[in-house]
Scaffold this active site. Structure first.
Site, mmCIF file in Angstrom:
data_model
loop_
_atom_site.group_PDB
_atom_site.id
_atom_site.type_symbol
_atom_site.label_atom_id
_atom_site.label_comp_id
_atom_site.label_asym_id
_atom_site.label_seq_id
_atom_site.Cartn_x
_atom_site.Cartn_y
_atom_site.Cartn_z
ATOM 1 N N CYS A 113 0.723 -1.724 -0.181
ATOM 2 C CA CYS A 113 0.014 -0.090 0.403
ATOM 3 C C CYS A 113 0.888 1.345 0.253
ATOM 4 O O CYS A 113 1.390 1.617 1.188
ATOM 5 C CB CYS A 113 -1.123 -0.142 1.333
ATOM 6 N N GLU A 128 -9.961 0.109 -4.721
ATOM 7 C CA GLU A 128 -9.623 -0.503 -4.738
ATOM 8 C C GLU A 128 -9.759 -2.188 -4.186
ATOM 9 O O GLU A 128 -11.035 -1.673 -3.896
ATOM 10 C CB GLU A 128 -8.838 -0.421 -3.323
ATOM 11 N N ARG A 129 -9.688 -3.476 -4.337
ATOM 12 C CA ARG A 129 -9.774 -4.366 -4.146
ATOM 13 C C ARG A 129 -9.826 -4.813 -2.764
ATOM 14 O O ARG A 129 -8.970 -4.337 -2.146
ATOM 15 C CB ARG A 129 -7.933 -5.471 -4.675
ATOM 16 N N CYS A 160 -5.181 5.917 -3.376
ATOM 17 C CA CYS A 160 -4.342 4.701 -3.501
ATOM 18 C C CYS A 160 -3.094 5.274 -4.120
ATOM 19 O O CYS A 160 -2.600 5.571 -5.388
ATOM 20 C CB CYS A 160 -5.427 3.873 -4.607
#
Length: 285
Positions: free
Chosen positions: A86, A218-219, A227
């Site tokens: 991330c 976002e997954r 992101c």
């Protein structure tokens, strides 16, 4: 008795996290516990959880510890699932370590992630993280999203975690997307992917710097205000489409703010702010 967990809330351009210090690896939260903490109605509310653990205290951190990185960023999505990396999270993680007196960043700070060791330094706007090598996949992926009249081609970009980037024709198309619904990818990646929708500025390049706008699904989370790895992937995709002569420096505007991307020697770097908002304690059932 419920378990009481001290936490700090932080964000990077609106991409927000629950940060939990667990130096000795004593607490391995379940998916349900992470989801409860990240719930915006019944919990603290966040896009994900950052567990601050010494690399030597977690099996997944063994390689990072062997390389000399003291800390490992155990990142979980809001649904509890583990993620490789991330980008915004690394900056919040670094700010937490520095402000808690757990690390010094003056000569660079190496942290372990599931996508390898990432090095962070201070930047004019906060922190810069070297995300490492990247890969742009040649094959197109068809992307269907609510608000688009027809499926659009997307390009796959790997920056330690998977992304599919889609170019749109106008700001109106970008604003008209309904990302309360998950975009459908054809073919579907085995482990899913984050999906970025981008619109280039006009002109695309100003004073040698490229500029784009982006929204992201976002997954494991849904739409977020930002992101970090998605910002890097979006800039890399547009750089790829632009071809020879495309700049190596980019500015990316997301709903939560502005981030910088640069390419050096086959690596991509992400820079931007990181803010710690408040701290407290929460009881887990």
């Amino acid at each position: 008795m419920p378990q009481t967990v001290p936490f700090t809330k932080g964000h990077g351009t609106g991409n927000d996290f629950v940060v939990v210090a667990d130096p000795d690896g004593a607490w391995d939260p379940t998916d349900a516990q992470v989801a409860a903490l990240c719930d915006r109605h019944f919990g603290i509310g966040a896009d994900g959880l950052l567990r601050v653990v010494r690399a030597a205290a977690i099996d997944e951190g063994a390689a990072a510890a062997a390389s000399g990185a003291e800390w490992f960023m155990d990142y979980r999505n809001a649904d509890g699932s583990k993620a490789e990396m991330c980008g915004n999270g690394t900056r919040v993680f670094a700010r937490y370590l520095v402000e808690a007196g757990l690390a010094d960043i003056d000569d660079g700070l190496a942290i372990g992630t599931r996508a390898g060791v990432k090095t962070l330094r201070r930047s004019a706007d906060g922190f810069e993280v070297d995300l490492g090598a990247f890969r742009v996949d040649a094959g197109d992926v068809l992307v269907r999203a609510k608000g688009l009249d027809v499926a659009r081609p997307g390009v796959g970009v790997d920056v330690g975690n998977p992304h599919v980037v889609v170019a749109l024709s106008s700001a109106a198309e970008l604003e008209g997307l309904d990302l309360a619904y998950q975009p459908v990818l054809e073919p579907a990646p085995a482990h899913g992917a984050n999906v970025e929708f981008v619109v280039p500025s006009d002109p695309l390049v100003r004073d040698g710097v490229g500029e784009i706008r982006m929204r992201v699904f976002e997954r494991g989370v849904g739409e977020t205000l930002s992101c970090g790895t998605g910002v890097a992937a979006a800039a890399l995709a547009v750089r790829h489409w632009a071809g020879a002569g495309a700049p190596d420096r980019w500015i990316v505007d997301v709903p939560g703010g502005r981030l910088g991307v640069s390419v050096h020697d086959g690596h991509v770097r992400l820079s931007g702010p990181a803010t710690l908002v408040f701290s407290g304690e929460v009881a887990l059932a």
